[in-house]
Motif scaffolding. Structure first.
Motif, PDB file in Angstrom:
ATOM      1  N   THR A  95      39.708  42.661  35.285  1.00 25.57           N
ATOM      2  CA  THR A  95      39.059  43.734  36.028  1.00 25.57           C
ATOM      3  C   THR A  95      37.744  44.066  35.351  1.00 25.57           C
ATOM      4  O   THR A  95      37.508  43.727  34.202  1.00 25.57           O
ATOM      5  CB  THR A  95      39.938  45.000  36.063  1.00 25.57           C
ATOM      6  OG1 THR A  95      40.208  45.430  34.716  1.00 25.57           O
ATOM      7  CG2 THR A  95      41.242  44.733  36.786  1.00 25.57           C
ATOM      8  N   GLY A  96      36.891  44.780  36.093  1.00 20.33           N
ATOM      9  CA  GLY A  96      35.637  45.249  35.490  1.00 20.33           C
ATOM     10  C   GLY A  96      34.720  44.113  35.122  1.00 20.33           C
ATOM     11  O   GLY A  96      34.401  43.266  35.951  1.00 20.33           O
ATOM     12  N   GLU A  97      34.283  44.090  33.851  1.00 16.35           N
ATOM     13  CA  GLU A  97      33.287  43.124  33.395  1.00 16.35           C
ATOM     14  C   GLU A  97      33.914  41.924  32.699  1.00 16.35           C
ATOM     15  O   GLU A  97      33.203  41.112  32.122  1.00 16.35           O
ATOM     16  CB  GLU A  97      32.304  43.818  32.455  1.00 16.35           C
ATOM     17  CG  GLU A  97      31.505  44.935  33.120  1.00 16.35           C
ATOM     18  CD  GLU A  97      30.527  45.600  32.168  1.00 16.35           C
ATOM     19  OE1 GLU A  97      30.558  45.254  30.966  1.00 16.35           O
ATOM     20  OE2 GLU A  97      29.747  46.453  32.615  1.00 16.35           O
ATOM     21  N   ASP A  98      35.222  41.790  32.717  1.00 19.66           N
ATOM     22  CA  ASP A  98      35.877  40.657  32.065  1.00 19.66           C
ATOM     23  C   ASP A  98      35.635  39.387  32.864  1.00 19.66           C
ATOM     24  O   ASP A  98      35.741  39.385  34.094  1.00 19.66           O
ATOM     25  CB  ASP A  98      37.380  40.895  31.951  1.00 19.66           C
ATOM     26  CG  ASP A  98      37.701  42.046  31.027  1.00 19.66           C
ATOM     27  OD1 ASP A  98      36.914  42.279  30.110  1.00 19.66           O
ATOM     28  OD2 ASP A  98      38.733  42.710  31.239  1.00 19.66           O
ATOM     29  N   PHE A  99      35.320  38.298  32.171  1.00 20.46           N
ATOM     30  CA  PHE A  99      35.127  37.019  32.842  1.00 20.46           C
ATOM     31  C   PHE A  99      35.266  35.883  31.845  1.00 20.46           C
ATOM     32  O   PHE A  99      35.300  36.095  30.625  1.00 20.46           O
ATOM     33  CB  PHE A  99      33.759  36.946  33.535  1.00 20.46           C
ATOM     34  CG  PHE A  99      32.589  37.086  32.606  1.00 20.46           C
ATOM     35  CD1 PHE A  99      32.058  35.988  31.954  1.00 20.46           C
ATOM     36  CD2 PHE A  99      31.999  38.328  32.398  1.00 20.46           C
ATOM     37  CE1 PHE A  99      30.973  36.109  31.103  1.00 20.46           C
ATOM     38  CE2 PHE A  99      30.908  38.462  31.545  1.00 20.46           C
ATOM     39  CZ  PHE A  99      30.388  37.356  30.900  1.00 20.46           C
ATOM     40  N   VAL A 100      35.353  34.668  32.381  1.00 17.72           N
ATOM     41  CA  VAL A 100      35.500  33.465  31.573  1.00 17.72           C
ATOM     42  C   VAL A 100      34.576  32.399  32.129  1.00 17.72           C
ATOM     43  O   VAL A 100      34.690  32.031  33.300  1.00 17.72           O
ATOM     44  CB  VAL A 100      36.958  32.947  31.603  1.00 17.72           C
ATOM     45  CG1 VAL A 100      37.099  31.698  30.740  1.00 17.72           C
ATOM     46  CG2 VAL A 100      37.926  34.023  31.156  1.00 17.72           C
ATOM     47  N   THR A 101      33.659  31.900  31.313  1.00 21.92           N
ATOM     48  CA  THR A 101      32.893  30.728  31.727  1.00 21.92           C
ATOM     49  C   THR A 101      33.723  29.496  31.399  1.00 21.92           C
ATOM     50  O   THR A 101      34.422  29.457  30.381  1.00 21.92           O
ATOM     51  CB  THR A 101      31.541  30.635  31.000  1.00 21.92           C
ATOM     52  OG1 THR A 101      31.753  30.369  29.608  1.00 21.92           O
ATOM     53  CG2 THR A 101      30.758  31.940  31.157  1.00 21.92           C
ATOM     54  N   ALA A 102      33.669  28.501  32.273  1.00 19.58           N
ATOM     55  CA  ALA A 102      34.517  27.318  32.066  1.00 19.58           C
ATOM     56  C   ALA A 102      33.905  26.110  32.744  1.00 19.58           C
ATOM     57  O   ALA A 102      33.206  26.224  33.753  1.00 19.58           O
ATOM     58  CB  ALA A 102      35.930  27.560  32.604  1.00 19.58           C
ATOM     59  N   ILE A 103      34.168  24.951  32.175  1.00 21.47           N
ATOM     60  CA  ILE A 103      33.799  23.678  32.782  1.00 21.47           C
ATOM     61  C   ILE A 103      35.073  22.850  32.912  1.00 21.47           C
ATOM     62  O   ILE A 103      35.814  22.682  31.949  1.00 21.47           O
ATOM     63  CB  ILE A 103      32.733  22.927  31.940  1.00 21.47           C
ATOM     64  CG1 ILE A 103      32.342  21.616  32.612  1.00 21.47           C
ATOM     65  CG2 ILE A 103      33.177  22.710  30.516  1.00 21.47           C
ATOM     66  CD1 ILE A 103      31.339  21.781  33.698  1.00 21.47           C
ATOM     67  N   ARG A 111      42.373  32.434  41.065  1.00 17.80           N
ATOM     68  CA  ARG A 111      43.420  33.324  41.544  1.00 17.80           C
ATOM     69  C   ARG A 111      44.129  33.997  40.369  1.00 17.80           C
ATOM     70  O   ARG A 111      44.415  35.197  40.410  1.00 17.80           O
ATOM     71  CB  ARG A 111      44.409  32.528  42.388  1.00 17.80           C
ATOM     72  CG  ARG A 111      45.472  33.379  43.093  1.00 17.80           C
ATOM     73  CD  ARG A 111      46.420  32.486  43.854  1.00 17.80           C
ATOM     74  NE  ARG A 111      45.691  31.623  44.784  1.00 17.80           N
ATOM     75  CZ  ARG A 111      46.050  30.387  45.073  1.00 17.80           C
ATOM     76  NH1 ARG A 111      47.095  29.847  44.465  1.00 17.80           N
ATOM     77  NH2 ARG A 111      45.348  29.677  45.949  1.00 17.80           N
ATOM     78  N   ALA A 112      44.410  33.231  39.325  1.00 19.89           N
ATOM     79  CA  ALA A 112      45.067  33.804  38.153  1.00 19.89           C
ATOM     80  C   ALA A 112      44.187  34.852  37.482  1.00 19.89           C
ATOM     81  O   ALA A 112      44.663  35.904  37.050  1.00 19.89           O
ATOM     82  CB  ALA A 112      45.428  32.697  37.160  1.00 19.89           C
ATOM     83  N   MET A 113      42.883  34.574  37.411  1.00 15.98           N
ATOM     84  CA  MET A 113      41.971  35.533  36.793  1.00 15.98           C
ATOM     85  C   MET A 113      41.877  36.816  37.604  1.00 15.98           C
ATOM     86  O   MET A 113      41.819  37.912  37.046  1.00 15.98           O
ATOM     87  CB  MET A 113      40.565  34.909  36.662  1.00 15.98           C
ATOM     88  CG  MET A 113      40.482  33.732  35.726  1.00 15.98           C
ATOM     89  SD  MET A 113      41.017  34.107  34.040  1.00 15.98           S
ATOM     90  CE  MET A 113      42.725  33.557  34.103  1.00 15.98           C
ATOM     91  N   ASN A 114      41.853  36.704  38.898  1.00 14.21           N
ATOM     92  CA  ASN A 114      41.753  37.887  39.743  1.00 14.21           C
ATOM     93  C   ASN A 114      42.986  38.770  39.625  1.00 14.21           C
ATOM     94  O   ASN A 114      42.913  39.980  39.827  1.00 14.21           O
ATOM     95  CB  ASN A 114      41.542  37.478  41.204  1.00 14.21           C
ATOM     96  CG  ASN A 114      40.166  36.886  41.442  1.00 14.21           C
ATOM     97  OD1 ASN A 114      39.234  37.145  40.693  1.00 14.21           O
ATOM     98  ND2 ASN A 114      40.038  36.062  42.466  1.00 14.21           N
ATOM     99  N   HIS A 115      44.123  38.179  39.293  1.00 13.90           N
ATOM    100  CA  HIS A 115      45.331  38.956  39.093  1.00 13.90           C
ATOM    101  C   HIS A 115      45.308  39.685  37.757  1.00 13.90           C
ATOM    102  O   HIS A 115      46.011  40.671  37.573  1.00 13.90           O
ATOM    103  CB  HIS A 115      46.561  38.057  39.148  1.00 13.90           C
ATOM    104  CG  HIS A 115      46.856  37.571  40.526  1.00 13.90           C
ATOM    105  ND1 HIS A 115      47.740  36.532  40.776  1.00 13.90           N
ATOM    106  CD2 HIS A 115      46.390  37.961  41.740  1.00 13.90           C
ATOM    107  CE1 HIS A 115      47.801  36.320  42.080  1.00 13.90           C
ATOM    108  NE2 HIS A 115      47.000  37.167  42.682  1.00 13.90           N
ATOM    109  N   ARG A 116      44.510  39.195  36.819  1.00 10.57           N
ATOM    110  CA  ARG A 116      44.524  39.738  35.456  1.00 10.57           C
ATOM    111  C   ARG A 116      43.276  40.524  35.103  1.00 10.57           C
ATOM    112  O   ARG A 116      43.334  41.583  34.501  1.00 10.57           O
ATOM    113  CB  ARG A 116      44.690  38.577  34.469  1.00 10.57           C
ATOM    114  CG  ARG A 116      44.320  38.868  33.022  1.00 10.57           C
ATOM    115  CD  ARG A 116      45.232  39.897  32.384  1.00 10.57           C
ATOM    116  NE  ARG A 116      44.940  40.089  30.981  1.00 10.57           N
ATOM    117  CZ  ARG A 116      43.975  40.863  30.509  1.00 10.57           C
ATOM    118  NH1 ARG A 116      43.191  41.513  31.346  1.00 10.57           N
ATOM    119  NH2 ARG A 116      43.780  40.987  29.217  1.00 10.57           N
TER     120      ARG A 116
END
Length: 366
Positions: free
Chosen positions: A216-224, A209-214
């Motif tokens: 856009t486009g091709e930005d992403f974070v891989t996480a474990i 939810r926090a990422m979707n608020h911040r």
């Protein structure tokens, strides 16, 4: 602008004197016909590379004195040639002073930026607890940017409701200040959610939810995301390299999820969120969370770093030393500068003997 090493600082400090000495010796040996005197301006020119304004002026005065002595020796005082030499020296001395003032200003700006980066590092990547219940923890972080303190990789360890331990290791797509800003956003959301949400799936929902608020486009974070409670390990993987699990009996394997999931920020690519999966985590076991900078590190022949084969380096009694040994082996494999940020988080489940020793000894705090 990079900090100058002690050896290079000494060389730069001696260079103006060496240049003027060579020019003076050449002029004394060959006489006025070769016209070496204008080259004395090399001394003040190189003076701007180190030291302050007073030093640059002092070297300039020394160059003028040498020029006067050599010109007198060659009967050139008052000649047109000598006047041009004086003008050249004065011009270079002035330029050297201006260049020195500009260099010192840039050095002050760099020092300010570095102090801010150090403060940001303390806020963004806080030290992890070395001990948490029956767990021992160590972390290693190396930025690919020379002299950088923080980058796009992230990690955190915190308590969970009921006395468990929750942790995250992630990798932000991209580099630079934007990656650092995104890493701060992920860590902030994790620190808010992990101590209070009832399960690790809920923590993941809060992060998404926090990422979707911040993002856009091709930005992403891989996480474990990982949670250890008693003898149980629960993992939640958002498109991140699977952690390496090392059993007390010496066997090891990558804890792959049953189904791949997209990174944080790309939930639109997959309607179903990732599913948590559990494994036993008992006395003497080790869990290594890491970013792709580790497994994608190539040696000069192009071979990737064989992490599972090198897991034997994690045998030191102290987890921090074990992680240091693994990092050194990674650097030896590269045989050159690191090309990508690397973060590693090692978690050990204490043996029964270690638990008894800890109970007998003083408690260690963060």
């Amino acid at each position: 602008m990079q900090p100058v090493s002690t050896r290079n600082r000494i060389i730069l400090g001696l260079l103006p004197y060496a240049m003027m000495g060579v020019v003076a010796l050449a002029d004394a040996l060959t006489g006025p016909e070769y016209g070496f005197l204008p080259l004395l301006s090399l001394g003040p020119a190189f003076a701007s590379l180190s030291g302050g304004v007073k030093r640059s002026l002092a070297i300039g005065v020394l160059a003028m004195v040498l020029c006067a002595v050599l010109a007198a020796d060659n009967d050139l005082l008052g000649t047109r040639q000598n006047t041009v030499t004086w003008g050249t020296l004065l011009g270079v001395i002035g330029a050297s002073v201006v260049a020195t003032v500009g260099r010192q200003r840039r050095e002050r700006e760099l020092a300010n930026v570095r102090s801010i980066a150090e403060a940001a590092q303390r806020v963004l990547l806080k030290p992890v607890p070395r001990r948490a219940g029956h767990l021992r923890i160590a972390v290693s972080y190396t930025s690919a940017v020379t002299e950088a303190l923080i980058g796009g990789d992230l990690y955190e360890v915190t308590v969970s409701p009921g006395g468990g331990v929750r942790m995250i290791v992630g990798d932000v797509q991209g580099k630079g200040l934007e990656a650092v800003e995104t890493a701060a956003l992920v860590l902030g959301a994790f620190r808010e959610a992990a101590p209070y949400e009832p399960d690790i799936r809920s923590v993941g929902v809060r992060l998404e939810r926090a990422m979707n608020h911040r993002l856009t486009g091709e930005d992403f974070v891989t996480a474990i995301l990982a949670e250890i409670r008693d003898d149980d390990l629960t993992l939640l993987n958002y498109g991140h390299p699977a952690p390496l699990l090392l059993r007390a009996d010496g066997t090891s394997f990558f804890a792959e999820p049953k189904q791949a999931a997209p990174p944080l920020g790309l939930a639109d690519l997959e309607p179903d969120p990732p599913e948590p999966y559990g494994l036993p985590f008992t006395s003497g076991d080790q869990l290594l969370l890491y970013t792709d900078g580790v497994i994608e590190a190539r040696d000069p022949s192009g071979e990737f770093y064989p992490l599972e084969d090198r897991a034997s380096h994690l045998k030191a009694d102290d987890p921090e030393q074990a992680l240091h040994d693994l990092r050194q082996d990674l650097l030896d494999h590269l045989d050159g500068p690191i090309q990508d940020d690397t973060a590693m988080l090692l978690v050990r489940c204490k043996t029964h003997l270690e638990v008894l020793d800890a109970q007998d000894g003083p408690a260690e705090t963060r």
